[in-house]
Write a protein that holds these residues in place. Structure first.
Motif, PDB file in Angstrom:
ATOM      1  N   LEU A  37     -58.990 -17.903  55.923  1.00  0.00           N
ATOM      2  CA  LEU A  37     -59.991 -17.519  56.007  1.00  0.00           C
ATOM      3  C   LEU A  37     -60.386 -18.224  54.858  1.00  0.00           C
ATOM      4  N   ARG A  47     -63.688 -20.081  53.879  1.00  0.00           N
ATOM      5  CA  ARG A  47     -64.904 -19.951  52.759  1.00  0.00           C
ATOM      6  C   ARG A  47     -64.967 -20.304  51.322  1.00  0.00           C
ATOM      7  N   GLU A  77     -68.436 -23.698  62.522  1.00  0.00           N
ATOM      8  CA  GLU A  77     -66.722 -22.216  62.367  1.00  0.00           C
ATOM      9  C   GLU A  77     -65.432 -22.077  62.723  1.00  0.00           C
ATOM     10  N   VAL A 124     -61.949 -22.292  60.576  1.00  0.00           N
ATOM     11  CA  VAL A 124     -61.191 -21.051  59.942  1.00  0.00           C
ATOM     12  C   VAL A 124     -59.725 -21.832  61.511  1.00  0.00           C
ATOM     13  N   GLU A 168     -61.807 -13.662  64.451  1.00  0.00           N
ATOM     14  CA  GLU A 168     -61.630 -14.159  62.437  1.00  0.00           C
ATOM     15  C   GLU A 168     -62.916 -14.925  62.400  1.00  0.00           C
ATOM     16  N   HIS A 187     -66.655 -15.109  60.519  1.00  0.00           N
ATOM     17  CA  HIS A 187     -66.844 -15.565  59.816  1.00  0.00           C
ATOM     18  C   HIS A 187     -68.064 -16.229  59.917  1.00  0.00           C
TER      19      HIS A 187
END
Ligand code: ZN
Length: 319
Positions: A258, A262, A276, A279, A306, A310
């Motif tokens: 993660l 990011r 997305e 992740v 998760e 995110h």
């Protein structure tokens, strides 16, 4: 002479405009070979395929919801004249298989792992997006399975089913038509859409792309997004190689998947839908870099949560 628009009718089988919100659009990509593309290819908006020859037909994948499946059936009957006797599922995911039940005349064929995975998953996918109108779904799993390869004959067309090892899932099938050089890649190939491999393998996805590349296809029908050519393989390969690089760097820097997602962001793949997925994809890349075998199970519900965090909420599903 002008024909009043009210009486103007599209020729049978033409790509007439279609305003039904739950329908995709068929395009004939080679003689008797049709791609069914659902815009915009995001979550659960997958593609299907239809091969029609000498009064026979083969359907490749169905769609996610009952309404979409009934729309697909109507359009398949328009193209093929009768229901298909054969239906191949490229893998178990519900967007590609939930509509199987509206084709009761068809024998469903898939990889042996796809049958197991479909039976285990049931309608689990519907729970991820409870607001989607899924309809009254009935799970139909492949009745005929194969392990390495299988050939189906559809009139004069030969359709070769190729299993590539764990890649998008552990039971993927690509359908290769050597005559017109068309490959239906299922979700081994995405077009304008982010690849997704937490249930399979990054290295396996790269191996699958190499296998597809060796076919020397003219036309590549991806699992999601617009039809293309071999350039689609390049885009998918580039994304997957970046995943491996990011995982190696993240591990070296002591970052979690993660944190790496990011920090790195989508990078040159920001234009792909469903970014997305970086992740869960990184989780798979990390697992492999740390020694997991392709296809070793990960905690997919946890990865989905998760990913949603995110993303700032549940990713949009327009099925
Ligand atoms: Zn899939």
């Amino acid at each position: 002479m002008t024909v009043p628009s009210a009486t103007r009718r599209p020729a049978a089988g033409s790509a007439a405009p279609d305003h039904a919100p739950t329908a995709g659009r068929f395009t004939e990509v080679a003689d008797g070979v049709h791609a069914y593309v659902q815009h915009d290819g995001g979550w659960c908006l997958n593609n299907a395929g239809l091969v029609v020859a000498d009064g026979e037909s083969l359907l490749i994948d169905t769609v996610a919801t009952e309404a979409r499946a009934r729309a697909l059936r109507e359009r398949v009957l328009r193209r093929a004249g009768r229901p298909p006797r054969l239906l191949v599922n490229t893998h178990f995911h519900g967007d590609h298989t939930f509509g199987n039940f509206v084709f009761p005349e068809a024998l469903v064929v898939g990889h042996e792992r796809a049958r197991e995975e479909a039976a285990a998953a049931g309608t689990h996918l519907t729970g991820l997006w409870p607001d989607v109108c899924w309809g009254d779904l009935e799970v139909v799993v492949p009745a005929v399975t194969y392990r390495d390869r299988m050939t189906l004959h559809v009139g004069a067309h030969e359709a070769r089913l190729l299993h590539t090892g764990p890649a998008h899932t552990t039971g993927d099938t690509a359908v290769w038509l050597p005559g017109p050089r068309v490959v239906f890649a299922g979700d081994l190939v995405m077009s304008g859409v982010t690849p997704f491999c937490p249930m399979g393998s990054v290295s396996g996805s790269l191996a699958a792309l190499a296998r597809l590349r060796a076919l020397d296809a003219v036309t590549v029908v991806p699992g999601h997004g617009p039809v293309g050519g071999p350039e689609l393989l390049d885009a998918n390969e580039g994304y997957l190689r970046r995943l491996q690089r990011l995982a190696a760097e993240g591990i070296a820097a002591g970052l979690t998947p993660l944190q790496t997602a990011r920090e790195a962001g989508p990078g040159p793949y920001a234009d792909l839908l469903d970014a997305e997925r970086l992740v869960p994809n990184l989780h798979r890349a990390y697992a492999e870099a740390l020694g997991a075998a392709p296809g070793d199970p990960l905690d997919i519900p946890a990865l989905f949560r998760e990913m949603s965090d995110h993303h700032g909420g549940l990713p949009a599903c327009h099925a």
